[in-house]
Design a protein around this motif. Structure first.
Motif, mmCIF file in Angstrom:
data_model
loop_
_atom_site.group_PDB
_atom_site.id
_atom_site.type_symbol
_atom_site.label_atom_id
_atom_site.label_comp_id
_atom_site.label_asym_id
_atom_site.label_seq_id
_atom_site.Cartn_x
_atom_site.Cartn_y
_atom_site.Cartn_z
ATOM 1 N N LEU A 115 0.839 -1.206 0.000
ATOM 2 C CA LEU A 115 0.000 0.000 0.000
ATOM 3 C C LEU A 115 0.870 1.251 0.000
ATOM 4 N N HIS A 116 1.964 1.226 0.755
ATOM 5 C CA HIS A 116 2.901 2.353 0.719
ATOM 6 C C HIS A 116 3.532 2.485 -0.670
ATOM 7 N N ALA A 117 3.900 1.340 -1.266
ATOM 8 C CA ALA A 117 4.515 1.363 -2.595
ATOM 9 C C ALA A 117 3.561 1.936 -3.639
ATOM 10 N N LEU A 118 2.298 1.544 -3.569
ATOM 11 C CA LEU A 118 1.307 2.058 -4.530
ATOM 12 C C LEU A 118 1.084 3.551 -4.333
ATOM 13 N N ALA A 119 1.037 3.990 -3.079
ATOM 14 C CA ALA A 119 0.877 5.423 -2.816
ATOM 15 C C ALA A 119 2.066 6.189 -3.377
ATOM 16 N N ALA A 120 3.274 5.642 -3.218
ATOM 17 C CA ALA A 120 4.477 6.297 -3.734
ATOM 18 C C ALA A 120 4.482 6.330 -5.256
ATOM 19 N N TYR A 121 3.950 5.289 -5.884
ATOM 20 C CA TYR A 121 3.855 5.271 -7.342
ATOM 21 C C TYR A 121 3.000 6.441 -7.829
ATOM 22 N N ASN A 122 1.983 6.777 -7.056
ATOM 23 C CA ASN A 122 1.071 7.848 -7.447
ATOM 24 C C ASN A 122 1.598 9.238 -7.112
ATOM 25 N N THR A 123 2.158 9.389 -5.915
ATOM 26 C CA THR A 123 2.478 10.742 -5.446
ATOM 27 C C THR A 123 3.962 10.990 -5.236
ATOM 28 N N GLY A 124 4.774 9.966 -5.346
ATOM 29 C CA GLY A 124 6.211 10.145 -5.172
ATOM 30 C C GLY A 124 6.723 9.497 -3.893
ATOM 31 N N GLU A 125 7.902 8.936 -4.012
ATOM 32 C CA GLU A 125 8.510 8.223 -2.895
ATOM 33 C C GLU A 125 8.744 9.137 -1.696
ATOM 34 N N GLY A 126 9.274 10.354 -1.961
ATOM 35 C CA GLY A 126 9.613 11.279 -0.881
ATOM 36 C C GLY A 126 8.410 11.694 -0.059
ATOM 37 N N ARG A 127 7.306 11.948 -0.714
ATOM 38 C CA ARG A 127 6.118 12.415 0.006
ATOM 39 C C ARG A 127 5.581 11.343 0.949
ATOM 40 N N VAL A 128 5.594 10.095 0.518
ATOM 41 C CA VAL A 128 5.116 9.012 1.378
ATOM 42 C C VAL A 128 6.083 8.791 2.534
ATOM 43 N N LYS A 129 7.391 8.885 2.269
ATOM 44 C CA LYS A 129 8.383 8.741 3.334
ATOM 45 C C LYS A 129 8.186 9.811 4.411
ATOM 46 N N ARG A 130 7.937 11.041 3.973
ATOM 47 C CA ARG A 130 7.740 12.133 4.939
ATOM 48 C C ARG A 130 6.476 11.921 5.764
ATOM 49 N N ALA A 131 5.421 11.430 5.113
ATOM 50 C CA ALA A 131 4.169 11.170 5.834
ATOM 51 C C ALA A 131 4.376 10.085 6.894
ATOM 52 N N ILE A 132 5.184 9.085 6.569
ATOM 53 C CA ILE A 132 5.467 8.020 7.536
ATOM 54 C C ILE A 132 6.266 8.568 8.721
ATOM 55 N N LYS A 133 7.267 9.400 8.428
ATOM 56 C CA LYS A 133 8.096 9.971 9.501
ATOM 57 C C LYS A 133 7.281 10.868 10.426
ATOM 58 N N ARG A 134 6.354 11.633 9.856
ATOM 59 C CA ARG A 134 5.513 12.500 10.686
ATOM 60 C C ARG A 134 4.710 11.668 11.685
ATOM 61 N N ASN A 135 4.150 10.581 11.214
ATOM 62 C CA ASN A 135 3.360 9.724 12.101
ATOM 63 C C ASN A 135 4.228 9.048 13.157
ATOM 64 N N GLN A 136 5.458 8.676 12.764
ATOM 65 C CA GLN A 136 6.365 8.055 13.726
ATOM 66 C C GLN A 136 6.708 9.012 14.863
ATOM 67 N N LYS A 137 6.965 10.278 14.514
ATOM 68 C CA LYS A 137 7.301 11.286 15.537
ATOM 69 C C LYS A 137 6.144 11.514 16.493
#
Length: 482
Positions: free
Chosen positions: A198-220
């Motif tokens: 699901l993360h990979a598909l989201a990154a395919y649509n909106t970009g790898e960096g944007r999904v990575k940042r969204a994950i980091k925000r939630n982790q913090k």
């Protein structure tokens, strides 16, 4: 009394003399059956006969699939979480019962090949449905972000994954070439996101960096990093449920959303012409219409292939008869996809080639071949005639004025709608709207009818309170041509 007792005693004694006692034989242990020694010495006549074990029953042969959509459904295994976002997209599809049937017609020449590529790369079958969500399976679809083709690849990604693009040819519009790149990109994203599809598909649509940042925000913040918990652009938040909802309905078809019927076999085949060719000449040689040839090979931007390649054409499978044609056998490097029960000898004989020549062409040291393997059937020689003509630009592709990028929108007719009102709402010409839908300018519209509109990206549809929700949905869910 005494007489009766005496008689009874005499009878009892007589019966004891004639009745033999029952002898119970001691239990004899059953001999353990052993395997016969591997010896040439003949066995003795007194040797116990060795009882043959029952032959192990053969496993029943798995029936070959005969229907492509059923095969896709049978191989959809990713779990689908039933949540509100998914239910919303399922309902959206159910309101368009002919959606899959219409898009499947566009996919028909290519879908079998895509399914096979997904299986060869051992990827989830769900990915074979991605072009339906990305572009509505339109090879020439273009988005506002300059993504192109059925897989909606941007130039940088396509180049990175080996797709060629120049003034002659855009591999993003070549369905099979872009499929290889898209699946490689998805495999890369799957690894980058630690196996989370699901993360990979989201990154395919909106970009790898944007999904990575969204994950980091939630982790913090100590929040879940599950896709459904991430804060992503609405287009991406809708994008993944669209694919999951379509997969769910293909796996579990409804009365209002039936699977189409397609045979489980290749309907097209690749022919490597191996040198520059002209579409008009190839159409004439193959007996096809030039428009049909262009429709199967949208990657070529002109009526001629580039002098530097590629020179591969996709043809209807019945055009494999070309490979038996003396002219083609003498001059083109034909290709053949190995099918079940094929043998190298049988293929060589079928195409009139010596077995050793076929092995040499394919660098084979033995006769082993695998289902799905691509075999080269010949080496191109010097052609006796030219495959090109004087003009450079195809009459089907020549552009006399710049083409304005458009977004395709599906509109469901409401009570009281007419062509004029709808054309004014979206800022398009009344005559164009009628032409796009093969209607006359005075046609009466029936509520529920689906119309297609091509809206210029630079233009903003006129908003009215009654249509506000509709336009928001179109803006968010149809940002890409779907």
């Amino acid at each position: 009394m005494r007489h009766l007792i005496l008689c009874f005693a005499i009878v009892l004694l007589c019966s004891c003399k004639t009745t033999q006692p029952e002898i119970i034989a001691p239990a004899v242990p059953t001999p353990v059956e052993s395997k016969p020694a591997l010896s040439n010495t003949p066995t003795s006549k007194n040797t116990h006969k060795v009882i043959n074990k029952k032959a192990t029953p053969k496993a029943p042969e798995i029936a070959q699939p005969t229907e492509l959509w059923a095969h896709i459904a049978d191989n959809l295994h990713l779990p689908v979480e039933q949540n509100q976002a998914l239910k919303k997209r399922i309902n959206w599809y159910l309101k368009q019962p002919n959606y899959l049937k219409i898009v499947s017609r566009r996919a028909e020449p290519f879908l079998y090949h895509i399914v096979k590529k997904v299986e060869q790369k051992r990827l989830p079958m769900k990915l074979a449905l991605l072009p339906f969500v990305e572009s509505g399976f339109r090879p020439t679809a273009r988005s506002s972000e300059h993504a192109v083709g059925v897989w909606q690849l941007v130039a940088a990604t396509a180049h990175h994954f080996g797709v060629k693009s120049d003034q002659w040819y855009d591999g993003r519009q070549d369905v099979l070439a872009s499929t290889d790149a898209a699946l490689d990109y998805l495999s890369y994203l799957h690894k980058r996101f630690d196996g989370n599809w699901l993360h990979a598909l989201a990154a395919y649509n909106t970009g790898e960096g944007r999904v990575k940042r969204a994950i980091k925000r939630n982790q913090k913040r100590g929040k879940s990093t599950d896709f459904w918990a991430l804060t992503l652009p609405k287009e991406t938040a809708d994008y993944v449920p669209k694919l999951l909802a379509l997969s769910y309905l293909v796996k579990h078809p409804k009365a209002k959303f039936k699977r189409p019927k397609l045979p489980y076999k290749a309907l097209t085949t690749s022919l490597n012409v191996a040198k520059q060719f002209d579409f008009s000449v190839m159409a004439k040689l193959s007996g096809m219409g030039a428009k049909q040839l262009h429709a199967l090979n949208r990657g070529y931007l002109k009526n001629q292939s580039s002098p530097h390649g590629p020179h591969t054409l996709l043809l209807p499978i019945e055009q494999q008869a070309l490979l038996k044609n003396r002219f083609f056998k003498a001059n083109f490097a034909g290709e053949y996809i190995v099918k079940k029960n094929d043998t190298l000898y049988g293929i060589a004989r079928h195409f009139g080639l010596p077995l050793e020549v076929l092995k040499q062409l394919n660098n084979k040291q033995n006769n082993f071949i695998g289902v799905g393997e691509k075999l080269i059937l010949g080496e191109p020689q010097t052609l006796p005639e030219s495959l090109t003509i004087n003009y450079k630009i195809s009459p089907y592709l020549e552009q006399k004025k710049p083409v304005i990028p458009t977004i395709e929108v599906d509109y469901h007719v409401k009570p009281g709608d007419n062509l004029w009102n709808i054309s004014q709402l979206y800022g398009v010409a009344h005559s164009d709207l009628a032409r796009w839908n093969k209607l006359s300018a005075s046609s009466v519209l029936k509520p529920g009818t689906q119309l297609v509109l091509f809206i210029p990206q630079a233009a903003t549809p006129k908003t009215t309170p009654a249509k506000k929700d509709l336009l928001l949905d179109l803006q968010n869910t149809l940002n890409h041509p779907r």
